[in-house]
Write a protein that holds these residues in place. Structure first.
Motif, PDB file in Angstrom:
ATOM      1  N   MET A  48       7.412  41.308 -63.921  1.00 54.71           N
ATOM      2  CA  MET A  48       8.183  42.460 -64.374  1.00 54.71           C
ATOM      3  C   MET A  48       7.943  43.686 -63.509  1.00 54.71           C
ATOM      4  O   MET A  48       6.838  43.918 -63.039  1.00 54.71           O
ATOM      5  N   ILE A  49       9.006  44.476 -63.365  1.00 51.29           N
ATOM      6  CA  ILE A  49       8.933  45.785 -62.721  1.00 51.29           C
ATOM      7  C   ILE A  49       9.513  46.785 -63.704  1.00 51.29           C
ATOM      8  O   ILE A  49      10.569  46.556 -64.296  1.00 51.29           O
ATOM      9  N   ASP A  50       8.814  47.896 -63.873  1.00 47.04           N
ATOM     10  CA  ASP A  50       9.210  48.934 -64.821  1.00 47.04           C
ATOM     11  C   ASP A  50       9.373  50.246 -64.064  1.00 47.04           C
ATOM     12  O   ASP A  50       8.388  50.845 -63.624  1.00 47.04           O
ATOM     13  N   LEU A  51      10.613  50.676 -63.896  1.00 51.31           N
ATOM     14  CA  LEU A  51      10.916  51.892 -63.142  1.00 51.31           C
ATOM     15  C   LEU A  51      10.808  53.097 -64.065  1.00 51.31           C
ATOM     16  O   LEU A  51      11.504  53.175 -65.069  1.00 51.31           O
ATOM     17  N   GLY A  52       9.936  54.027 -63.724  1.00 49.06           N
ATOM     18  CA  GLY A  52       9.691  55.172 -64.593  1.00 49.06           C
ATOM     19  C   GLY A  52       8.841  54.752 -65.773  1.00 49.06           C
ATOM     20  O   GLY A  52       9.177  54.990 -66.926  1.00 49.06           O
ATOM     21  N   GLY A  72       4.435  48.863 -62.552  1.00 49.52           N
ATOM     22  CA  GLY A  72       5.135  50.066 -62.957  1.00 49.52           C
ATOM     23  C   GLY A  72       5.257  51.033 -61.803  1.00 49.52           C
ATOM     24  O   GLY A  72       4.349  51.140 -60.985  1.00 49.52           O
ATOM     25  N   LEU A  73       6.376  51.727 -61.730  1.00 51.60           N
ATOM     26  CA  LEU A  73       6.576  52.799 -60.767  1.00 51.60           C
ATOM     27  C   LEU A  73       6.710  54.093 -61.542  1.00 51.60           C
ATOM     28  O   LEU A  73       7.458  54.148 -62.528  1.00 51.60           O
ATOM     29  N   GLU A  74       6.010  55.116 -61.092  1.00 53.69           N
ATOM     30  CA  GLU A  74       6.034  56.393 -61.800  1.00 53.69           C
ATOM     31  C   GLU A  74       5.891  57.528 -60.796  1.00 53.69           C
ATOM     32  O   GLU A  74       5.045  57.470 -59.906  1.00 53.69           O
ATOM     33  N   ALA A  75       6.729  58.565 -60.942  1.00 57.81           N
ATOM     34  CA  ALA A  75       6.721  59.709 -60.034  1.00 57.81           C
ATOM     35  C   ALA A  75       5.629  60.717 -60.365  1.00 57.81           C
ATOM     36  O   ALA A  75       5.114  61.393 -59.483  1.00 57.81           O
TER      37      ALA A  75
END
Length: 119
Positions: A48-52, A72-75
């Motif tokens: 899984m990839i979770d954007l934001g 996970g990607l988070e800014a």
């Protein structure tokens, strides 16, 4: 908030956000979460990839349900730090990256989500 500061890196915004999210009747947990999980189906054995990803609480839940991997990607650096604590001692990972910078690759994941991150 400065132009270069990410939304959740602002202390007032973050405090307000978590006060809202900790309410037992918050819309994220009461409405969005059950519907999303129903649509996503079984999370076991998924990459899984979770954007934001925010604090990665969804990643923690997915891994608990048997997801093979979670990224996970988070800014917001503050949220990345929180997410890494939430995912400690799991195979999950969080990357400090803006959604706009992410490039999908063939067969990179079974499920890509962006729950309430694109406004």
């Amino acid at each position: 908030m400065s132009e270069n500061q990410e939304f959740y890196d602002n202390l007032d915004v973050r405090a307000n956000y978590f006060a809202h999210r900790r309410r037992p009747d918050n819309p994220n947990d009461a409405l969005e979460r059950p519907l999303f999980l129903e649509l996503a189906g079984q999370l076991a054995n998924l990459d899984m990839i979770d954007l934001g990803c925010g604090d990665a609480s969804f990643g923690q839940e997915a891994l608990f349900q048997g997801a093979r991997s979670y990224r996970g990607l988070e800014a917001s650096q503050t949220m990345v730090d929180m997410a890494r604590q939430v995912l400690a001692n799991t195979p999950g990972e969080v990357v400090h990256e803006r959604i706009e910078a992410w490039q999908a690759q063939s067969e990179q994941a079974d499920l890509v989500s962006s729950r309430l991150a694109l406004n």
